[in-house]
Enzyme design. Structure first.
Site, short mmCIF file in Angstrom:
data_model
loop_
_atom_site.label_atom_id
_atom_site.label_comp_id
_atom_site.label_asym_id
_atom_site.label_seq_id
_atom_site.Cartn_x
_atom_site.Cartn_y
_atom_site.Cartn_z
N ARG A 47 30.62 54.37 41.78
CA ARG A 47 29.77 53.31 41.20
C ARG A 47 28.40 53.22 41.89
O ARG A 47 27.44 52.73 41.31
CB ARG A 47 30.50 51.97 41.23
CG ARG A 47 31.77 52.01 40.39
CD ARG A 47 32.29 50.66 39.98
NE ARG A 47 33.71 50.75 39.65
CZ ARG A 47 34.21 51.19 38.48
NH1 ARG A 47 33.40 51.54 37.51
NH2 ARG A 47 35.51 51.25 38.28
N ASP A 51 33.82 45.01 40.15
CA ASP A 51 33.33 46.40 40.20
C ASP A 51 31.91 46.53 39.65
O ASP A 51 31.32 47.61 39.71
CB ASP A 51 34.27 47.32 39.42
CG ASP A 51 35.63 47.44 40.10
OD1 ASP A 51 35.71 47.23 41.33
OD2 ASP A 51 36.62 47.74 39.40
N GLN A 85 45.21 44.44 42.59
CA GLN A 85 46.01 45.56 43.09
C GLN A 85 47.19 45.05 43.91
O GLN A 85 48.30 45.56 43.79
CB GLN A 85 45.13 46.48 43.94
CG GLN A 85 44.07 47.19 43.10
CD GLN A 85 43.16 48.06 43.93
OE1 GLN A 85 43.20 48.03 45.16
NE2 GLN A 85 42.33 48.83 43.26
C1 S3P Z 1 41.79 47.12 40.08
C2 S3P Z 1 41.55 45.97 40.79
C3 S3P Z 1 40.32 45.73 41.55
C4 S3P Z 1 39.20 46.71 41.18
C5 S3P Z 1 39.70 48.12 41.04
C6 S3P Z 1 40.80 48.20 39.99
C7 S3P Z 1 43.07 47.26 39.37
O1 S3P Z 1 40.59 45.87 42.92
O2 S3P Z 1 38.17 46.66 42.14
O3 S3P Z 1 38.65 48.99 40.68
O4 S3P Z 1 43.20 48.15 38.51
O5 S3P Z 1 43.99 46.47 39.64
P1 S3P Z 1 41.19 44.63 43.78
O6 S3P Z 1 42.39 44.19 43.09
O7 S3P Z 1 41.48 45.18 45.13
O8 S3P Z 1 40.09 43.63 43.80
#
Ligand code: S3P
Length: 450
Positions: free
Chosen positions: A402, A327, A176
């Protein structure tokens, strides 16, 4: 956007016979968010097939509309997004409601950091607790102005500016944060470089290429990666078919693996190597999982998963695998209660800042269901004897989809029914979850067995 205003919907999973049949899970959440965002930034119309219509993604769709893109659902179920380039985004009239979605929140903060107006963001009680400093820091380094509650938390406002490119090393392995920086870099002159300590899901990089841009990715000897993007490239509309979400398929796979005699096929599952850590781990535990019909779909590997019930053994999950299954740990914790011996799952401090503190939420629920476990700041060690766990717990889901789905899977195999306090939270990522499990033979009822 959130559905949590009406009264809670307790759901109870009862011991079920073998699961059998073939199902398809809804579209990938990560890819769906990005398809809407990039479709709205590219010049022209992008058609999206298989978009996840979960609440999280619908927040992104509504936000892109507020930012001036045309986002419509066609009668055949596909979606169409029409944009006019990133510089055509318009100031939203309302606060953008990100609901429960950390992905929508963080990606869109990055996007609007380069837009010459102020965007206000808010979300639900879960999102308001989550750390945003990890996105705020690099975006401020690029020149954006962000005003937030204490600790960098939501609600907050992002005032966009003409940004400067940066060379940024991520302090946490987070797709993210990487994606927020890349989105901010889209309209920023010069080369933006993001170094990630461990590779994280690369859907943003894949999608940039799919829309005609050039992204350079270099693997480092340390196991990390460097991603480089030269700003102000043209993005051209390109149709997208979203594969089934491996993070949603995970619940079906585990349900079939823990219930003896099960024989289940899940078709059209995304198998991006940065998302498949759970399937590798389950195989190491002795699960009978076969990948069939592997193919490529819009730059992402896809296949069908054939799963049969089998005896499972505890293992040590390598901590460096965590980003590829981040996840999936809640449902892996459940799996470990059905295995023989200790399953060691450490190096998972990121789980403490997800939709809930997933180590604490899971440890509490598993203990209520009779599991033997040790909790650490960075994970759990779960000790099973190969027999089904007792079950019988009433689980607090803490606005975390989840957690709800993991415990409903547990209830199908446990000795006593397991109740989750609110099944509505599953709408964020997996509409129709209970019905899909029922179709395979799972006994899930709208009742409170406590
Ligand atoms: C996601 C990245 C993950 C994941 C989230 C979706 C994404 O989070 O846990 O459900 O779509 O980039 P982080 O990047 O904070 O680990």
């Amino acid at each position: 956007m959130t559905s949590h205003s009406s009264s809670p919907l307790p759901l109870t999973a009862h011991a079920s016979g073998p699961l059998t049949g073939t199902v398809t899970v809804p579209g990938d959440k990560s890819i769906s968010h990005r398809a809407l965002i990039f479709g709205a930034l590219a010049a022209g119309t992008t058609s999206i097939t298989g978009l996840l219509e979960g609440e999280d993604v619908l927040c992104t769709a509504a936000a892109m509309r507020q930012l001036g893109a045309t986002v419509v659902k066609n009668e055949d179920g596909s979606w169409q997004v029409t944009g006019n380039g990133i510089s055509a985004l318009a100031e939203p009239e309302q606060v953008l409601d990100m609901g429960n979605s950390g992905t929508a929140a963080r990606l869109l903060m990055g996007l609007v950091a380069a837009c010459p107006f102020t965007t206000f963001f808010a979300g639900d009680a879960s999102l308001h607790k989550r750390p945003m400093g990890r996105v705020r820091l690099p975006l401020e380094e690029m020149g954006a102005l962000i005003t937030s509650r204490s600790g960098g938390r939501f609600p907050l406002a992002v005032t966009g500016r003409e940004l400067m490119s940066i060379d940024y090393e991520l302090p946490v392995a987070s797709a993210q944060v990487k994606s927020a920086i890349l989105l901010a870099a889209l309209d920023t002159p010069g080369l933006t470089r993001v170094t990630e300590p461990k590779p994280t899901r690369d859907h943003t990089e894949n999608m940039l290429r799919h829309f005609g841009a050039t992204v350079t990715v270099t693997d480092l000897d340390t196991g990390g990666r460097v991603i480089e993007y030269e700003g102000q490239q043209e993005l051209t509309a390109a149709d997208i078919t979203v594969p089934g979400d491996p993070s949603s398929a995970a619940f079906m796979v585990v349900a079939a693996a823990i219930l003896p005699g099960s024989d289940v096929t899940i078709t059209n599952v995304g198998l991006n190597p940065l998302r498949d850590g759970l399937f590798i781990t389950l195989k190491e535990m002795g699960a009978d999982i076969k990948i069939l019909n592997k193919r490529d779909q819009a730059g992402e590997p896809v296949g069908d998963l054939h799963v049969r019930g089998s005896a499972l053994q505890g293992i040590t999950v390598p901590p460096e695998r965590a980003p590829t299954m981040i996840d999936e740990f809640p449902v892996l914790f459940v799996t470990a209660t059905f295995a023989t011996g200790k399953t060691v799952m450490r190096g998972l401090e990121e789980l403490r800042v997800k939709e809930s503190d997933r180590i604490a939420s899971m440890a509490a629920g598993l203990t209520a269901c009779g599991a033997t476990l040790e909790e650490f700041e960075d994970g759990l060690i779960i000790d099973g004897d190969g027999a089904p766990p007792e079950g019988g717990g009433r689980i607090e889901t803490h606005l975390d989809h989840r957690i709800a789905m993991s415990f409903l899977v547990m209830g199908l195999g446990a000795k006593n029914p397991v109740t989750v306090d609110d099944g509505r939270v599953m709408e964020t990522s997996f509409p129709g979850f209970a019905n899909l499990l029922r179709r395979l033979g799972g006994d899930i009822r709208e009742e409170d067995a406590s």
